[in-house]
Enzyme design. Structure first.
Site, PDB file in Angstrom:
ATOM      1  N   ASN A  12       0.873  -1.181   0.000  1.00 39.39           N
ATOM      2  CA  ASN A  12       0.000   0.000   0.000  1.00 39.39           C
ATOM      3  C   ASN A  12       0.907   1.227   0.000  1.00 39.39           C
ATOM      4  O   ASN A  12       1.516   1.551   1.019  1.00 39.39           O
ATOM      5  CB  ASN A  12      -0.897  -0.025   1.245  1.00 39.39           C
ATOM      6  CG  ASN A  12      -1.693   1.251   1.415  1.00 39.39           C
ATOM      7  OD1 ASN A  12      -1.731   2.100   0.512  1.00 39.39           O
ATOM      8  ND2 ASN A  12      -2.330   1.407   2.568  1.00 39.39           N
ATOM      9  N   TRP A  13       0.978   1.886  -1.142  1.00 33.27           N
ATOM     10  CA  TRP A  13       1.900   3.024  -1.262  1.00 33.27           C
ATOM     11  C   TRP A  13       1.390   4.276  -0.549  1.00 33.27           C
ATOM     12  O   TRP A  13       2.119   5.244  -0.409  1.00 33.27           O
ATOM     13  CB  TRP A  13       2.135   3.359  -2.736  1.00 33.27           C
ATOM     14  CG  TRP A  13       2.926   2.345  -3.504  1.00 33.27           C
ATOM     15  CD1 TRP A  13       3.296   1.095  -3.097  1.00 33.27           C
ATOM     16  CD2 TRP A  13       3.463   2.503  -4.821  1.00 33.27           C
ATOM     17  NE1 TRP A  13       4.028   0.468  -4.077  1.00 33.27           N
ATOM     18  CE2 TRP A  13       4.131   1.310  -5.150  1.00 33.27           C
ATOM     19  CE3 TRP A  13       3.422   3.534  -5.779  1.00 33.27           C
ATOM     20  CZ2 TRP A  13       4.779   1.131  -6.377  1.00 33.27           C
ATOM     21  CZ3 TRP A  13       4.049   3.350  -6.999  1.00 33.27           C
ATOM     22  CH2 TRP A  13       4.733   2.155  -7.293  1.00 33.27           C
ATOM     23  N   LYS A  14       0.128   4.262  -0.149  1.00 31.17           N
ATOM     24  CA  LYS A  14      -0.485   5.444   0.484  1.00 31.17           C
ATOM     25  C   LYS A  14      -0.269   6.669  -0.422  1.00 31.17           C
ATOM     26  O   LYS A  14      -0.279   6.534  -1.633  1.00 31.17           O
ATOM     27  CB  LYS A  14       0.059   5.634   1.894  1.00 31.17           C
ATOM     28  CG  LYS A  14      -0.061   4.345   2.728  1.00 31.17           C
ATOM     29  CD  LYS A  14       0.138   4.525   4.191  1.00 31.17           C
ATOM     30  CE  LYS A  14      -0.073   3.188   4.901  1.00 31.17           C
ATOM     31  NZ  LYS A  14       0.041   3.271   6.338  1.00 31.17           N
ATOM     32  N   HIS A  97      -9.474   1.252   4.987  1.00 35.41           N
ATOM     33  CA  HIS A  97      -8.192   1.411   5.686  1.00 35.41           C
ATOM     34  C   HIS A  97      -8.392   2.333   6.895  1.00 35.41           C
ATOM     35  O   HIS A  97      -9.175   3.283   6.831  1.00 35.41           O
ATOM     36  CB  HIS A  97      -7.134   1.992   4.733  1.00 35.41           C
ATOM     37  CG  HIS A  97      -5.763   1.920   5.313  1.00 35.41           C
ATOM     38  ND1 HIS A  97      -5.316   2.835   6.240  1.00 35.41           N
ATOM     39  CD2 HIS A  97      -4.750   1.045   5.122  1.00 35.41           C
ATOM     40  CE1 HIS A  97      -4.069   2.498   6.595  1.00 35.41           C
ATOM     41  NE2 HIS A  97      -3.712   1.423   5.928  1.00 35.41           N
ATOM     42  N   GLU A  99      -6.724   4.683   8.023  1.00 30.63           N
ATOM     43  CA  GLU A  99      -6.493   6.111   7.748  1.00 30.63           C
ATOM     44  C   GLU A  99      -7.723   6.745   7.116  1.00 30.63           C
ATOM     45  O   GLU A  99      -8.037   7.911   7.369  1.00 30.63           O
ATOM     46  CB  GLU A  99      -5.244   6.266   6.871  1.00 30.63           C
ATOM     47  CG  GLU A  99      -3.975   5.982   7.672  1.00 30.63           C
ATOM     48  CD  GLU A  99      -2.825   5.415   6.863  1.00 30.63           C
ATOM     49  OE1 GLU A  99      -2.866   5.462   5.616  1.00 30.63           O
ATOM     50  OE2 GLU A  99      -1.873   4.908   7.496  1.00 30.63           O
ATOM     51  N   GLU A 173      -5.117  -4.930  10.575  1.00 33.37           N
ATOM     52  CA  GLU A 173      -4.117  -3.895  10.796  1.00 33.37           C
ATOM     53  C   GLU A 173      -4.425  -3.167  12.111  1.00 33.37           C
ATOM     54  O   GLU A 173      -5.250  -2.234  12.121  1.00 33.37           O
ATOM     55  CB  GLU A 173      -4.140  -2.882   9.654  1.00 33.37           C
ATOM     56  CG  GLU A 173      -3.854  -3.480   8.294  1.00 33.37           C
ATOM     57  CD  GLU A 173      -3.290  -2.455   7.316  1.00 33.37           C
ATOM     58  OE1 GLU A 173      -2.314  -2.776   6.645  1.00 33.37           O
ATOM     59  OE2 GLU A 173      -3.816  -1.321   7.247  1.00 33.37           O
ATOM     60  N   GLY A 179       2.724   2.327  10.822  1.00 33.40           N
ATOM     61  CA  GLY A 179       3.673   3.433  10.670  1.00 33.40           C
ATOM     62  C   GLY A 179       4.391   3.810  11.954  1.00 33.40           C
ATOM     63  O   GLY A 179       5.010   4.870  12.041  1.00 33.40           O
ATOM     64  N   SER A 220       3.681  -1.987  10.326  1.00 28.17           N
ATOM     65  CA  SER A 220       5.130  -2.025  10.567  1.00 28.17           C
ATOM     66  C   SER A 220       5.787  -3.347  10.151  1.00 28.17           C
ATOM     67  O   SER A 220       6.731  -3.809  10.787  1.00 28.17           O
ATOM     68  CB  SER A 220       5.450  -1.699  12.030  1.00 28.17           C
ATOM     69  OG  SER A 220       5.055  -0.361  12.340  1.00 28.17           O
ATOM     70  N   GLY A 241       2.982  -1.111   4.214  1.00 28.83           N
ATOM     71  CA  GLY A 241       2.984   0.320   3.898  1.00 28.83           C
ATOM     72  C   GLY A 241       4.387   0.789   3.561  1.00 28.83           C
ATOM     73  O   GLY A 241       4.908   0.540   2.474  1.00 28.83           O
ATOM     74  N   GLY A 242       5.018   1.461   4.517  1.00 29.30           N
ATOM     75  CA  GLY A 242       6.322   2.094   4.294  1.00 29.30           C
ATOM     76  C   GLY A 242       7.359   1.216   3.608  1.00 29.30           C
ATOM     77  O   GLY A 242       8.055   1.670   2.691  1.00 29.30           O
TER      78      GLY A 242
HETATM   79  P1  13P Z   1       3.160   0.482   7.601  1.00 27.27           P
HETATM   80  O1  13P Z   1       3.678  -0.812   7.003  1.00 27.27           O
HETATM   81  O2  13P Z   1       3.865   1.685   7.080  1.00 27.27           O
HETATM   82  O3  13P Z   1       3.112   0.401   9.100  1.00 27.27           O
HETATM   83  O4  13P Z   1       1.645   0.643   7.106  1.00 27.27           O
HETATM   84  C1  13P Z   1       0.788  -0.429   7.184  1.00 27.27           C
HETATM   85  C2  13P Z   1      -0.444  -0.112   6.437  1.00 27.27           C
HETATM   86  O5  13P Z   1      -1.207   0.766   6.818  1.00 27.27           O
HETATM   87  C3  13P Z   1      -0.712  -0.856   5.209  1.00 27.27           C
HETATM   88  O6  13P Z   1      -1.993  -0.623   4.733  1.00 27.27           O
END
Ligand code: 13P
Length: 260
Positions: A12-14, A97, A99, A173, A179, A220, A241-242
């Site tokens: 997930n590149w956000k 998600h 967020e 999640e 994050g 994470s 994510g990251g």
């Molecule tokens: P991180 O891997 O950056 O913690 O993010 C997880 C995430 O929200 C994937 O959708």
């Protein structure tokens, strides 16, 4: 216990990567990920990069996903993207998600509308569930996750694909792990899946379907902790994510997901 579900690792590149930046990253991802068999791979770039990334993925084994969408097919909804538009480009769509729930007012009701419209458009939803730190500390993890699953999937009818697989992915999640560098332990995440997520799915769709749905862990995940999750019997991959923004790191994570 032998896992029959094919693992999925999705990035997930956000809100990261312009088209120019995506064009730099994706060829490295294709080179590293395409030869890895035994695990399904997907990347979910921002909307603007979907079309160019799709072209770069052409002929590879990497699937494309979107990070969100509206539930209506079309209409006067300035700034929104419809399921039919996403379906022109993508296999998967991330829905609900944390967020989006936290910053953009998504509720279990809007999530439910989006899941249903994903199926109408021929998309496979990756439905995100997970508790906040406060809920976790109050011992409400099970209650929250069960509610998100049951309301998010209310009145959904699941039809198996031609190969018998179930076109639904759940991503567990925990919000406090996203994050933060503070991942859940593999064992704790596995317990949430076995104690709350699969039983909720079983109540909605029956035991056989509940055992066939892939449930990912997210929060994470990095190369150094990925195998802790992939070794758990109830966890079938990760939503990253990251660490999905760095080719070497993401490729290393995907390699850990290959079934022995
Ligand atoms: P991180 O891997 O950056 O913690 O993010 C997880 C995430 O929200 C994937 O959708």
């Amino acid at each position: 216990m032998e896992k029959k579900r094919i693992p999925l690792v999705a990035g997930n590149w956000k809100m990261y990567k312009t088209i120019a930046e995506a064009r730099q990253l994706v060829p490295d991802l294709v080179a590293g990920l395409d030869p890895i068999a035994g695990v399904e791979k997907a990347i979910c770039p921002p909307f603007t990069a979907l079309l160019p990334v799709k072209a770069l993925l052409e002929g590879s084994s990497i699937h494309l996903g979107a990070q969100n969408m509206h539930w209506e097919d079309s209409g006067a909804y300035t700034g929104e993207i419809s399921p039919r538009m996403v379906a022109e480009l993508c296999t998967y769509v991330i829905i609900g998600h944390s967020e989006r729930r936290a910053y953009f007012g998504e509720t279990d009701e809007t999530v439910n509308k989006k899941v249903k419209s994903a199926y109408t458009a021929g998309l496979i939803p990756i439905l995100c569930v997970g508790e906040t730190l406060q809920e976790n500390e109050a011992g409400k993890t099970g209650e929250v996750v069960e509610r998100q699953i049951k309301k998010g999937l209310l009145d959904v009818r699941l039809t198996p694909e031609k190969d018998g697989s179930i076109p639904l992915v759940i991503a567990y999640e925990p919000v406090w792990a996203i994050g933060t560098g503070r991942a859940a332990s593999g064992e704790d995440a596995n317990t949430v899946v076995s104690k709350y997520i699969r039983p909720s799915l079983a109540q909605l769709f029956g035991l056989a379907v509940a055992q066939s749905v892939r449930v990912l862990y997210g929060g994470s995940v990095k190369a150094s902790n990925a195998s802790e999750f992939f070794n758990q019997p109830e966890i079938d991959g990760a939503l990253v994510g990251g660490a999905s923004l760095k080719a070497d790191e993401f490729i290393a994570i995907v390699k850990y997901a290959v079934l022995p």
